[in-house]
Write a protein that holds these residues in place. Structure first.
Motif, PDB file in Angstrom:
ATOM      1  N   VAL A   1     -12.524 -30.292   1.079  1.00 36.66           N
ATOM      2  CA  VAL A   1     -12.623 -30.074   2.529  1.00 36.66           C
ATOM      3  C   VAL A   1     -12.893 -31.401   3.224  1.00 36.66           C
ATOM      4  CG1 VAL A   1     -13.972 -28.970   4.366  1.00 36.66           C
ATOM      5  CG2 VAL A   1     -13.351 -27.669   2.329  1.00 36.66           C
ATOM      6  N   ASP A   2     -13.810 -32.204   2.673  1.00 38.23           N
ATOM      7  CA  ASP A   2     -14.109 -33.520   3.256  1.00 38.23           C
ATOM      8  C   ASP A   2     -12.872 -34.394   3.343  1.00 38.23           C
ATOM      9  OD1 ASP A   2     -16.871 -33.276   3.730  1.00 38.23           O
ATOM     10  OD2 ASP A   2     -17.374 -33.776   1.657  1.00 38.23           O
ATOM     11  N   ASN A   3     -12.033 -34.307   2.338  1.00 39.53           N
ATOM     12  CA  ASN A   3     -10.870 -35.196   2.248  1.00 39.53           C
ATOM     13  C   ASN A   3      -9.587 -34.585   2.794  1.00 39.53           C
ATOM     14  OD1 ASN A   3     -12.298 -37.353   0.972  1.00 39.53           O
ATOM     15  ND2 ASN A   3     -12.258 -36.192  -0.946  1.00 39.53           N
ATOM     16  N   GLY A   4      -9.687 -33.397   3.386  1.00 42.48           N
ATOM     17  CA  GLY A   4      -8.518 -32.778   3.993  1.00 42.48           C
ATOM     18  C   GLY A   4      -7.466 -32.344   3.004  1.00 42.48           C
ATOM     19  N   VAL A   5      -7.864 -32.027   1.774  1.00 45.51           N
ATOM     20  CA  VAL A   5      -6.912 -31.596   0.756  1.00 45.51           C
ATOM     21  C   VAL A   5      -6.421 -30.183   1.069  1.00 45.51           C
ATOM     22  CG1 VAL A   5      -6.608 -31.042  -1.690  1.00 45.51           C
ATOM     23  CG2 VAL A   5      -7.940 -33.055  -1.013  1.00 45.51           C
ATOM     24  N   ASP A   6      -5.133 -29.985   1.022  1.00 44.16           N
ATOM     25  CA  ASP A   6      -4.545 -28.664   1.237  1.00 44.16           C
ATOM     26  C   ASP A   6      -4.189 -28.058  -0.122  1.00 44.16           C
ATOM     27  OD1 ASP A   6      -3.225 -26.388   1.973  1.00 44.16           O
ATOM     28  OD2 ASP A   6      -1.655 -27.387   3.135  1.00 44.16           O
ATOM     29  N   ARG A   7      -4.906 -27.033  -0.509  1.00 44.15           N
ATOM     30  CA  ARG A   7      -4.635 -26.392  -1.796  1.00 44.15           C
ATOM     31  C   ARG A   7      -3.569 -25.301  -1.696  1.00 44.15           C
ATOM     32  NH1 ARG A   7     -10.419 -25.325  -4.857  1.00 44.15           N
ATOM     33  NH2 ARG A   7     -11.312 -27.429  -4.682  1.00 44.15           N
ATOM     34  N   GLY A   8      -2.954 -25.178  -0.540  1.00 48.21           N
ATOM     35  CA  GLY A   8      -1.883 -24.205  -0.397  1.00 48.21           C
ATOM     36  C   GLY A   8      -2.387 -22.782  -0.208  1.00 48.21           C
TER      37      GLY A   8
ATOM     38  N   GLN B   1      -9.659 -19.090  -2.975  1.00 49.70           N
ATOM     39  CA  GLN B   1     -10.547 -19.939  -3.767  1.00 49.70           C
ATOM     40  C   GLN B   1     -11.875 -20.163  -3.058  1.00 49.70           C
ATOM     41  OE1 GLN B   1      -7.987 -23.339  -4.406  1.00 49.70           O
ATOM     42  NE2 GLN B   1      -7.292 -22.581  -6.394  1.00 49.70           N
ATOM     43  N   LEU B   2     -11.845 -20.338  -1.755  1.00 51.24           N
ATOM     44  CA  LEU B   2     -13.091 -20.486  -1.002  1.00 51.24           C
ATOM     45  C   LEU B   2     -13.921 -19.207  -1.076  1.00 51.24           C
ATOM     46  CD1 LEU B   2     -11.662 -22.374   2.097  1.00 51.24           C
ATOM     47  CD2 LEU B   2     -13.374 -23.277   0.500  1.00 51.24           C
ATOM     48  N   SER B   3     -13.265 -18.065  -0.965  1.00 47.99           N
ATOM     49  CA  SER B   3     -13.977 -16.795  -1.110  1.00 47.99           C
ATOM     50  C   SER B   3     -14.620 -16.691  -2.484  1.00 47.99           C
ATOM     51  CB  SER B   3     -13.019 -15.616  -0.908  1.00 47.99           C
ATOM     52  OG  SER B   3     -12.539 -15.566   0.406  1.00 47.99           O
ATOM     53  N   ASN B   4     -13.896 -17.162  -3.486  1.00 43.46           N
ATOM     54  CA  ASN B   4     -14.405 -17.080  -4.854  1.00 43.46           C
ATOM     55  C   ASN B   4     -15.622 -17.968  -5.053  1.00 43.46           C
ATOM     56  OD1 ASN B   4     -14.229 -16.128  -7.608  1.00 43.46           O
ATOM     57  ND2 ASN B   4     -13.456 -18.141  -8.157  1.00 43.46           N
TER      58      ASN B   4
END
Length: 378
Positions: free
Chosen positions: A298-305, A311-314
């Motif tokens: 999140v800090d680095n603006g990575v887009d996990r698609g 994944q965040l919910s998990n």
């Protein structure tokens, strides 16, 4: 570390009294403000300490280990600053006012949850009414409004019917000077010092420069919505992981001191107890890299698609479920004394149960993963 060990120990010493008396953590609140913790997540260019989300997760774990209810309530302020950071990194200045307000002393709270509304971020039973000056007035009832005695600005949203008949969600920040009633109704099993009271909005006003979004109801790819979801889930996971770590530490110290009359040795030498302690530690150990990786992305603006939201919910679901099991194991190995209210483990057990009720719950997490992998039910 940002928060000193001395401050955290002082906060820990107060936690039992706040819990027993069902009162707000007033002294903790003032000490954390003095320590600059309410501006720790503000970027340096706006006058804050410039901590990253990854760094804030570590601080929230430590604070939760000292006083879970204090950490949970402070979490809501940190989440909003995290949202502002997420939006700011996209080049969008619409929430920069939050950094400036925080430096001036404002404390932010969440006015989002509504009784019986499982749409959460995607739809509201509250109403947002546009005003001639471009601002909005909000009408509705929000529950679980942590920091109730301490917040100065409430981030909230309500529904509006757009010019073409479409439903819009209007997000803004209101003060507590007019159209806001905070009920004195927080009497719960745990997380008592958070004082997450019901808040009634009856014309609460957000000026035009404090309206941050008007977006269609339903799921959204807007960085603002992603920011809420990501920061909320990760920071909640951090709080409950901190509770679990504290419970494990207490249990380890306890079994090293308790002596078995049957064996004449401390319980730390009992094979069954050793297995249970090790099992709790092994499961808890997985959470730290899980939270760290999500926060760093999140800090680095990575887009996990498309798997990012599941994944965040998990992260949150896994943390709260493991934390519950960890505290339960800590209680089991520590003996019957932990059943008394005077025991810290008793309080930690009541506090950790609150994790089951925060979104995303276990059912919605499984549904999100199933939809991501299998598609919607036909």
């Amino acid at each position: 570390m940002f928060l000193s060990d001395t401050l955290l120990e002082t906060i820990r010493e107060r936690a039992a009294a706040y819990d027993r008396d069902n009162t707000f953590f007033t002294q903790d609140f003032e000490d954390l403000k003095e320590a600059g913790y309410f501006t720790a997540f503000v970027p340096r260019e706006f006058g804050g300490a410039g901590l990253t989300l990854e760094e804030i997760t570590r601080e929230q774990m430590r604070l939760a280990g000292a006083a879970p209810a204090t950490a949970l309530a402070v979490n809501m302020h940190q989440v909003w600053l995290g949202v502002a950071n997420t939006v700011y990194r996209t080049g969008d200045a619409s929430m920069n006012f939050m950094f400036e307000d925080a430096v001036r002393g404002d404390v932010f709270a969440f006015g989002v949850s509504e009784a019986g509304n499982d749409l959460v971020l995607f739809g509201s039973d509250s109403e947002a009414r546009g005003q001639d000056d471009g601002g909005y007035r909000f009408y509705g009832t929000k529950i679980f409004t942590s920091l109730s005695p301490g917040w100065t600005k409430l981030g909230t949203f309500g529904a509006e019917t757009g010019p073409d008949g479409e439903q819009l969600n209007v997000w803004g920040f209101v003060g507590r000077d007019e159209g806001v009633t905070v009920k004195d109704d927080w009497d719960t099993m745990g997380m008592r010092a958070s004082q997450s009271c019901t808040t009634v909005l009856d014309g609460a006003y957000a000026p035009v420069d404090r309206i941050v979004r008007r977006i269609p109801s339903g799921p959204s790819a807007d960085p603002f919505i992603f920011g809420i979801f990501a920061n909320f889930e990760i920071l909640l996971a951090s709080v409950y992981t901190g509770i679990a770590q504290r419970a494990l530490d207490v249990a380890v110290a306890t079994v090293k001191k308790r002596t078995s009359k049957a064996s004449g040795s401390v319980y730390a030498n009992d094979p069954a107890i050793r297995w249970r302690i090790a099992d709790a530690a092994m499961k808890l150990d997985v959470l730290f890299p899980l939270i760290k990786s999500a926060a760093a992305d999140v800090d680095n603006g990575v887009d996990r698609g498309p798997l990012w939201f599941p994944q965040l919910s998990n992260v949150k679901s896994r943390a709260t479920e493991v934390a519950l099991r960890t505290v339960e194991k800590a209680v089991r190995v520590s003996g019957g004394s932990s059943y008394f209210n005077r025991s810290e483990l008793s309080r930690l057990y009541r506090d950790v149960l609150a994790g089951l009720f925060h979104p995303s719950d276990d059912e919605s997490v499984h549904s999100a993963w199933a939809n991501a992998l299998l598609g919607p039910v036909e």
